[in-house]
Write a protein that holds these residues in place. Structure first.
Motif, PDB file in Angstrom:
ATOM      1  N   LYS A 119       1.158  43.708  64.494  1.00  0.00           N
ATOM      2  CA  LYS A 119       0.062  44.601  64.861  1.00  0.00           C
ATOM      3  C   LYS A 119      -0.620  44.049  66.104  1.00  0.00           C
ATOM      4  O   LYS A 119      -0.684  42.832  66.275  1.00  0.00           O
ATOM      5  CB  LYS A 119      -0.958  44.716  63.725  1.00  0.00           C
ATOM      6  CG  LYS A 119      -0.469  45.476  62.529  1.00  0.00           C
ATOM      7  CD  LYS A 119      -1.579  45.791  61.571  1.00  0.00           C
ATOM      8  CE  LYS A 119      -2.292  44.568  61.062  1.00  0.00           C
ATOM      9  NZ  LYS A 119      -3.247  44.851  60.003  1.00  0.00           N
ATOM     10  N   SER A 176      14.173  42.742  47.773  1.00  0.00           N
ATOM     11  CA  SER A 176      12.993  41.886  47.607  1.00  0.00           C
ATOM     12  C   SER A 176      12.671  41.149  48.893  1.00  0.00           C
ATOM     13  O   SER A 176      11.524  41.133  49.345  1.00  0.00           O
ATOM     14  CB  SER A 176      13.230  40.884  46.478  1.00  0.00           C
ATOM     15  OG  SER A 176      13.495  41.562  45.278  1.00  0.00           O
ATOM     16  N   TRP A 177      13.659  40.533  49.480  1.00  0.00           N
ATOM     17  CA  TRP A 177      13.449  39.820  50.731  1.00  0.00           C
ATOM     18  C   TRP A 177      13.186  40.814  51.858  1.00  0.00           C
ATOM     19  O   TRP A 177      12.414  40.548  52.787  1.00  0.00           O
ATOM     20  CB  TRP A 177      14.655  38.954  51.053  1.00  0.00           C
ATOM     21  CG  TRP A 177      14.450  37.954  52.153  1.00  0.00           C
ATOM     22  CD1 TRP A 177      13.341  37.798  52.930  1.00  0.00           C
ATOM     23  CD2 TRP A 177      15.391  36.991  52.596  1.00  0.00           C
ATOM     24  NE1 TRP A 177      13.548  36.781  53.831  1.00  0.00           N
ATOM     25  CE2 TRP A 177      14.804  36.270  53.645  1.00  0.00           C
ATOM     26  CE3 TRP A 177      16.682  36.660  52.208  1.00  0.00           C
ATOM     27  CZ2 TRP A 177      15.465  35.245  54.309  1.00  0.00           C
ATOM     28  CZ3 TRP A 177      17.323  35.651  52.867  1.00  0.00           C
ATOM     29  CH2 TRP A 177      16.713  34.943  53.899  1.00  0.00           C
ATOM     30  N   TRP A 212       5.110  44.365  59.721  1.00  0.00           N
ATOM     31  CA  TRP A 212       3.946  45.243  59.647  1.00  0.00           C
ATOM     32  C   TRP A 212       2.655  44.503  59.997  1.00  0.00           C
ATOM     33  O   TRP A 212       1.865  44.953  60.814  1.00  0.00           O
ATOM     34  CB  TRP A 212       3.854  45.844  58.248  1.00  0.00           C
ATOM     35  CG  TRP A 212       2.733  46.811  58.082  1.00  0.00           C
ATOM     36  CD1 TRP A 212       1.489  46.542  57.613  1.00  0.00           C
ATOM     37  CD2 TRP A 212       2.747  48.203  58.380  1.00  0.00           C
ATOM     38  NE1 TRP A 212       0.737  47.676  57.598  1.00  0.00           N
ATOM     39  CE2 TRP A 212       1.486  48.725  58.061  1.00  0.00           C
ATOM     40  CE3 TRP A 212       3.727  49.066  58.878  1.00  0.00           C
ATOM     41  CZ2 TRP A 212       1.167  50.054  58.234  1.00  0.00           C
ATOM     42  CZ3 TRP A 212       3.404  50.386  59.043  1.00  0.00           C
ATOM     43  CH2 TRP A 212       2.138  50.876  58.729  1.00  0.00           C
ATOM     44  N   PHE A 213       2.440  43.365  59.357  1.00  0.00           N
ATOM     45  CA  PHE A 213       1.190  42.636  59.554  1.00  0.00           C
ATOM     46  C   PHE A 213       1.245  41.649  60.722  1.00  0.00           C
ATOM     47  O   PHE A 213       0.217  41.332  61.309  1.00  0.00           O
ATOM     48  CB  PHE A 213       0.783  41.901  58.278  1.00  0.00           C
ATOM     49  CG  PHE A 213       0.404  42.832  57.173  1.00  0.00           C
ATOM     50  CD1 PHE A 213      -0.755  43.581  57.243  1.00  0.00           C
ATOM     51  CD2 PHE A 213       1.217  42.987  56.058  1.00  0.00           C
ATOM     52  CE1 PHE A 213      -1.112  44.458  56.232  1.00  0.00           C
ATOM     53  CE2 PHE A 213       0.873  43.859  55.038  1.00  0.00           C
ATOM     54  CZ  PHE A 213      -0.295  44.597  55.123  1.00  0.00           C
ATOM     55  N   VAL A 219      11.470  43.523  51.650  1.00  0.00           N
ATOM     56  CA  VAL A 219      10.039  43.848  51.612  1.00  0.00           C
ATOM     57  C   VAL A 219       9.243  42.755  52.335  1.00  0.00           C
ATOM     58  O   VAL A 219       8.320  43.046  53.090  1.00  0.00           O
ATOM     59  CB  VAL A 219       9.552  44.034  50.158  1.00  0.00           C
ATOM     60  CG1 VAL A 219       8.037  44.059  50.080  1.00  0.00           C
ATOM     61  CG2 VAL A 219      10.147  45.295  49.565  1.00  0.00           C
ATOM     62  N   GLY A 220       9.612  41.513  52.126  1.00  0.00           N
ATOM     63  CA  GLY A 220       8.945  40.421  52.828  1.00  0.00           C
ATOM     64  C   GLY A 220       9.124  40.522  54.335  1.00  0.00           C
ATOM     65  O   GLY A 220       8.175  40.306  55.100  1.00  0.00           O
ATOM     66  N   LEU A 222       9.723  43.315  55.988  1.00  0.00           N
ATOM     67  CA  LEU A 222       8.952  44.486  56.392  1.00  0.00           C
ATOM     68  C   LEU A 222       7.472  44.138  56.534  1.00  0.00           C
ATOM     69  O   LEU A 222       6.823  44.515  57.512  1.00  0.00           O
ATOM     70  CB  LEU A 222       9.130  45.612  55.371  1.00  0.00           C
ATOM     71  CG  LEU A 222       8.373  46.897  55.638  1.00  0.00           C
ATOM     72  CD1 LEU A 222       8.938  47.595  56.867  1.00  0.00           C
ATOM     73  CD2 LEU A 222       8.459  47.805  54.428  1.00  0.00           C
ATOM     74  N   MET A 223       6.935  43.402  55.581  1.00  0.00           N
ATOM     75  CA  MET A 223       5.529  43.008  55.651  1.00  0.00           C
ATOM     76  C   MET A 223       5.271  42.058  56.821  1.00  0.00           C
ATOM     77  O   MET A 223       4.226  42.122  57.465  1.00  0.00           O
ATOM     78  CB  MET A 223       5.084  42.346  54.339  1.00  0.00           C
ATOM     79  CG  MET A 223       5.044  43.284  53.150  1.00  0.00           C
ATOM     80  SD  MET A 223       3.823  44.593  53.338  1.00  0.00           S
ATOM     81  CE  MET A 223       4.870  46.007  53.654  1.00  0.00           C
ATOM     82  N   HIS A 224       6.222  41.187  57.091  1.00  0.00           N
ATOM     83  CA  HIS A 224       6.095  40.290  58.242  1.00  0.00           C
ATOM     84  C   HIS A 224       5.975  41.129  59.518  1.00  0.00           C
ATOM     85  O   HIS A 224       5.121  40.869  60.367  1.00  0.00           O
ATOM     86  CB  HIS A 224       7.311  39.373  58.318  1.00  0.00           C
ATOM     87  CG  HIS A 224       7.229  38.342  59.409  1.00  0.00           C
ATOM     88  ND1 HIS A 224       8.116  37.306  59.472  1.00  0.00           N
ATOM     89  CD2 HIS A 224       6.416  38.180  60.472  1.00  0.00           C
ATOM     90  CE1 HIS A 224       7.839  36.545  60.527  1.00  0.00           C
ATOM     91  NE2 HIS A 224       6.800  37.071  61.160  1.00  0.00           N
ATOM     92  N   HIS A 226      13.045  35.445  61.650  1.00  0.00           N
ATOM     93  CA  HIS A 226      13.050  35.856  60.251  1.00  0.00           C
ATOM     94  C   HIS A 226      14.142  36.902  60.012  1.00  0.00           C
ATOM     95  O   HIS A 226      14.885  36.838  59.031  1.00  0.00           O
ATOM     96  CB  HIS A 226      11.677  36.412  59.884  1.00  0.00           C
ATOM     97  CG  HIS A 226      11.472  36.664  58.430  1.00  0.00           C
ATOM     98  ND1 HIS A 226      10.254  37.038  57.923  1.00  0.00           N
ATOM     99  CD2 HIS A 226      12.298  36.630  57.357  1.00  0.00           C
ATOM    100  CE1 HIS A 226      10.359  37.208  56.615  1.00  0.00           C
ATOM    101  NE2 HIS A 226      11.594  36.972  56.253  1.00  0.00           N
TER     102      HIS A 226
END
Length: 71
Positions: free
Chosen positions: A60, A46-47, A56-57, A49-50, A52-54, A16
């Motif tokens: 884990k 915008s991308w 982050w979540f 943030v996506g 970053l969330m990928h 990614h």
């Protein structure tokens, strides 16, 4: 990818990230060649943030274990 190993999740995140960087580089060049307005300034965060969330979540220690699915 509920039951993906940490190595598989890291690989997915790395893919990614590489696609993000390469695509964004192409979009920056296209936007600079076409001139104003600089729409790439909306696409990148915008991308980002996506991505970053990928990370982050998806990275884990408990991600992908399906622990919430257990009764």
């Amino acid at each position: 990818m509920k039951h993906a190993s940490l190595a598989e999740r890291k690989l997915g995140f790395q893919i990614h990230a590489v696609v993000f960087v390469l695509t964004l580089a192409v979009l920056v060049v296209v936007n600079l060649l076409t001139g104003r307005p600089y729409w790439v300034l909306w696409v990148a965060p915008s991308w980002g943030v996506g991505l970053l969330m990928h990370g982050w979540f998806g990275l884990k220690p408990t991600a992908g274990t399906g622990s919430r699915d257990q009764p």
